[in-house]
Write a protein that holds these residues in place. Structure first.
Motif, PDB file in Angstrom:
ATOM      1  N   THR A  26       0.817  -1.147  -0.173  1.00 14.24           N
ATOM      2  CA  THR A  26       0.062  -0.060   0.003  1.00 14.24           C
ATOM      3  C   THR A  26       0.589   1.308   0.069  1.00 14.24           C
ATOM      4  O   THR A  26       1.624   1.498   0.883  1.00 14.24           O
ATOM      5  CB  THR A  26      -0.942   0.104   1.236  1.00 14.24           C
ATOM      6  N   GLY A  27       0.680   2.097  -0.955  1.00 18.20           N
ATOM      7  CA  GLY A  27       1.426   3.314  -1.167  1.00 18.20           C
ATOM      8  C   GLY A  27       2.766   3.495  -0.941  1.00 18.20           C
ATOM      9  O   GLY A  27       3.560   4.348  -0.616  1.00 18.20           O
ATOM     10  N   MET A  28       3.192   2.311  -1.372  1.00 17.47           N
ATOM     11  CA  MET A  28       4.836   2.189  -1.383  1.00 17.47           C
ATOM     12  C   MET A  28       5.674   3.192  -1.998  1.00 17.47           C
ATOM     13  O   MET A  28       6.703   3.851  -1.504  1.00 17.47           O
ATOM     14  CB  MET A  28       5.421   0.841  -1.630  1.00 17.47           C
ATOM     15  N   PHE A  29       5.293   3.768  -3.046  1.00 15.96           N
ATOM     16  CA  PHE A  29       5.879   4.596  -3.678  1.00 15.96           C
ATOM     17  C   PHE A  29       4.892   5.930  -4.180  1.00 15.96           C
ATOM     18  O   PHE A  29       5.008   6.701  -5.145  1.00 15.96           O
ATOM     19  CB  PHE A  29       6.323   4.193  -5.240  1.00 15.96           C
ATOM     20  N   TYR A  30       3.993   6.293  -3.310  1.00 16.47           N
ATOM     21  CA  TYR A  30       2.923   7.222  -3.284  1.00 16.47           C
ATOM     22  C   TYR A  30       3.811   8.630  -3.437  1.00 16.47           C
ATOM     23  O   TYR A  30       4.712   8.941  -2.693  1.00 16.47           O
ATOM     24  CB  TYR A  30       2.129   7.041  -1.923  1.00 16.47           C
ATOM     25  N   GLN A  31       3.181   9.414  -4.427  1.00 15.10           N
ATOM     26  CA  GLN A  31       3.782  10.689  -4.858  1.00 15.10           C
ATOM     27  C   GLN A  31       5.512  10.612  -4.984  1.00 15.10           C
ATOM     28  O   GLN A  31       5.926  11.442  -4.824  1.00 15.10           O
ATOM     29  CB  GLN A  31       3.591  11.659  -3.753  1.00 15.10           C
ATOM     30  N   CYS A  32       5.800   9.451  -5.361  1.00 14.16           N
ATOM     31  CA  CYS A  32       7.313   9.648  -6.051  1.00 14.16           C
ATOM     32  C   CYS A  32       7.340  10.170  -7.398  1.00 14.16           C
ATOM     33  O   CYS A  32       7.250   9.393  -8.449  1.00 14.16           O
ATOM     34  CB  CYS A  32       8.109   8.166  -5.803  1.00 14.16           C
ATOM     35  N   SER A  33       7.095  11.483  -7.611  1.00 15.66           N
ATOM     36  CA  SER A  33       6.679  11.940  -8.805  1.00 15.66           C
ATOM     37  C   SER A  33       7.754  12.355  -9.649  1.00 15.66           C
ATOM     38  O   SER A  33       7.487  12.946 -10.890  1.00 15.66           O
ATOM     39  CB  SER A  33       5.998  13.305  -8.326  1.00 15.66           C
ATOM     40  N   ASN A  34       9.054  11.798  -9.340  1.00 15.53           N
ATOM     41  CA  ASN A  34      10.107  11.722 -10.412  1.00 15.53           C
ATOM     42  C   ASN A  34      10.482  10.665 -10.979  1.00 15.53           C
ATOM     43  O   ASN A  34      11.471  10.785 -11.733  1.00 15.53           O
ATOM     44  CB  ASN A  34      11.275  12.901  -9.769  1.00 15.53           C
ATOM     45  N   ILE A  35      10.020   9.445 -10.440  1.00 12.96           N
ATOM     46  CA  ILE A  35      10.543   8.144 -11.018  1.00 12.96           C
ATOM     47  C   ILE A  35       9.497   7.954 -12.401  1.00 12.96           C
ATOM     48  O   ILE A  35       8.668   8.109 -12.588  1.00 12.96           O
ATOM     49  CB  ILE A  35      10.308   6.978 -10.043  1.00 12.96           C
ATOM     50  N   THR A  36      10.638   7.468 -13.422  1.00 12.82           N
ATOM     51  CA  THR A  36       9.854   7.368 -14.768  1.00 12.82           C
ATOM     52  C   THR A  36       9.681   5.916 -15.201  1.00 12.82           C
ATOM     53  O   THR A  36       8.767   5.460 -16.098  1.00 12.82           O
ATOM     54  CB  THR A  36      10.830   7.944 -15.915  1.00 12.82           C
ATOM     55  N   THR A  37      10.356   4.921 -14.380  1.00  8.68           N
ATOM     56  CA  THR A  37      10.111   3.624 -14.625  1.00  8.68           C
ATOM     57  C   THR A  37      10.104   2.918 -13.192  1.00  8.68           C
ATOM     58  O   THR A  37      11.009   3.439 -12.577  1.00  8.68           O
ATOM     59  CB  THR A  37      10.715   3.109 -15.670  1.00  8.68           C
ATOM     60  N   VAL A  38       9.914   1.607 -13.157  1.00 12.02           N
ATOM     61  CA  VAL A  38      10.239   0.652 -11.918  1.00 12.02           C
ATOM     62  C   VAL A  38      10.562  -0.638 -12.526  1.00 12.02           C
ATOM     63  O   VAL A  38      10.317  -1.113 -13.444  1.00 12.02           O
ATOM     64  CB  VAL A  38       8.841   0.626 -11.060  1.00 12.02           C
ATOM     65  N   PRO A  39      11.377  -1.315 -11.725  1.00 12.80           N
ATOM     66  CA  PRO A  39      12.030  -2.543 -11.860  1.00 12.80           C
ATOM     67  C   PRO A  39      11.000  -3.543 -12.050  1.00 12.80           C
ATOM     68  O   PRO A  39       9.913  -3.316 -11.440  1.00 12.80           O
ATOM     69  CB  PRO A  39      13.017  -2.839 -10.916  1.00 12.80           C
ATOM     70  N   LEU A  40      11.128  -4.762 -12.555  1.00 11.52           N
ATOM     71  CA  LEU A  40      10.453  -5.820 -12.455  1.00 11.52           C
ATOM     72  C   LEU A  40      10.315  -6.586 -11.269  1.00 11.52           C
ATOM     73  O   LEU A  40      10.872  -7.797 -10.919  1.00 11.52           O
ATOM     74  CB  LEU A  40      10.730  -6.848 -13.431  1.00 11.52           C
ATOM     75  N   PHE A  41       9.796  -6.082 -10.084  1.00 15.26           N
ATOM     76  CA  PHE A  41       9.582  -6.410  -8.759  1.00 15.26           C
ATOM     77  C   PHE A  41       8.863  -7.877  -8.823  1.00 15.26           C
ATOM     78  O   PHE A  41       8.131  -7.904  -9.388  1.00 15.26           O
ATOM     79  CB  PHE A  41       9.169  -5.446  -7.723  1.00 15.26           C
ATOM     80  N   ASP A  42       9.431  -8.695  -7.880  1.00 15.68           N
ATOM     81  CA  ASP A  42       8.546  -9.856  -7.633  1.00 15.68           C
ATOM     82  C   ASP A  42       7.485  -9.702  -6.712  1.00 15.68           C
ATOM     83  O   ASP A  42       7.762  -9.358  -5.549  1.00 15.68           O
ATOM     84  CB  ASP A  42       9.560 -11.170  -6.932  1.00 15.68           C
TER      85      ASP A  42
END
Length: 297
Positions: free
Chosen positions: A114-130
């Motif tokens: 829940t909300g782990m990256f909430y409002q991380c407004s400058n990330i453009t992509t995320v890794p392929l997390f499990d």
């Protein structure tokens, strides 16, 4: 708090509970102290608004990482922490707006995202997390406004996807997520204004799809989504104008399903053709649906 620095010699580092330890302090940096015995790091640095960097702490025994860096609004980078035992990472990086890169964390035991990256407004992509064990992905990427792509995350255990990508205004496409266990998809893509297409997501268990694609203004076609379990589809496509063909096909397909009664459905400004007019009338008369849309083409 006015705490500006930490004397590493004064750290009690052999306890299991480090929760709230530096919450709300004025720290700008922290030393590499020993957290190898810590299992609960919840809110450890929450509200440390001046903190810019953190070292590679040993978090290998941590199970609760809730809100560790909550509203650390000056944090520019984070190292590749060992999060392999973490089950709760809710709000871990909420409001860490300067972050541009997220490391490839091992989230294989994560249950609550829940909300782990909430409002991380400058990330453009995320890794392929499990994320194979995650059941709650509510607000996970809420208002990640620079996010342009997401990989095919394993969401096969997720039941709640409420607000998951709300306000991700740069997201243009999403992969074919496994949503086969999701029951709440409300607001999932709310105001994803750059989203141009969506795959044939499995919504067969979704009961709440309210506002799911609200104000996805670039969306012109949708696949034949299965709303057979849905009891609330209010504002589902509000603010959206689908092509007459796409919306008509959507209505005709709905009429072939065994649907719940009394559902409120919003088709946005979309218009329907004569064949779909018959299907639409059937939805209203046979299932008691209330349908709002742009009317006949």
């Amino acid at each position: 708090s006015s705490l500006l620095s930490i004397d590493i010699g004064n750290i009690v580092s052999n306890g299991a509970d480090a929760s709230n330890q530096y919450r709300g302090t004025a720290l700008t940096t922290v030393p590499l102290f020993n957290l190898s015995s810590v299992t609960n790091a919840s809110a450890m640095f929450a509200y440390c608004a001046a903190l810019t960097t953190v070292p590679l702490f040993d978090l290998s025994k941590v199970t609760n990482a809730q809100s560790v860096f909550y509203l650390c609004s000056s944090l520019t980078t984070v190292p590749l922490f060992d999060l392999s035992k973490v089950t709760n990472a809710s709000y871990m990086f909420l409001g860490c707006t300067p972050l541009t890169v997220i490391p490839f964390f091992d989230l294989s035991n994560l249950i609550n995202a829940t909300g782990m990256f909430y409002q991380c407004s400058n990330i453009t992509t995320v890794p392929l997390f499990d994320l194979s064990k995650v059941t709650n992905a509510t607000t996970m990427f809420h208002q990640c406004t620079a996010l342009t792509t997401v990989p095919l995350l394993n969401l096969s255990s997720v039941t709640n996807a409420l607000f998951m990508f709300l306000g991700c205004t740069s997201l243009t496409t999403v992969p074919l997520f496994d949503l086969s266990k999701v029951t709440n998809a409300s607001y999932m893509f709310y105001q994803c204004t750059a989203l141009t297409t969506v795959p044939l997501l499995n919504l067969s268990k979704v009961t709440n799809a309210a506002n799911m694609f609200y104000q996805c203004t670039a969306l012109t076609t949708v696949p034949l989504l299965n709303l057979s379990s849905c009891t609330n589809a209010s504002n589902m496509f509000s603010g959206v104008t689908l092509t007459t063909q796409s919306y008509s096909d959507f209505l005709v397909n709905l009429a072939t399903l065994s649907l719940k009664s009394g559902v409120s459905f919003h088709g946005g400004n979309s218009k329907y053709n004569p064949a779909a007019a018959i299907a639409r009338a059937y939805l209203v008369s046979n299932f008691g649906w209330t349908i709002t849309d742009g009317g006949a083409a």
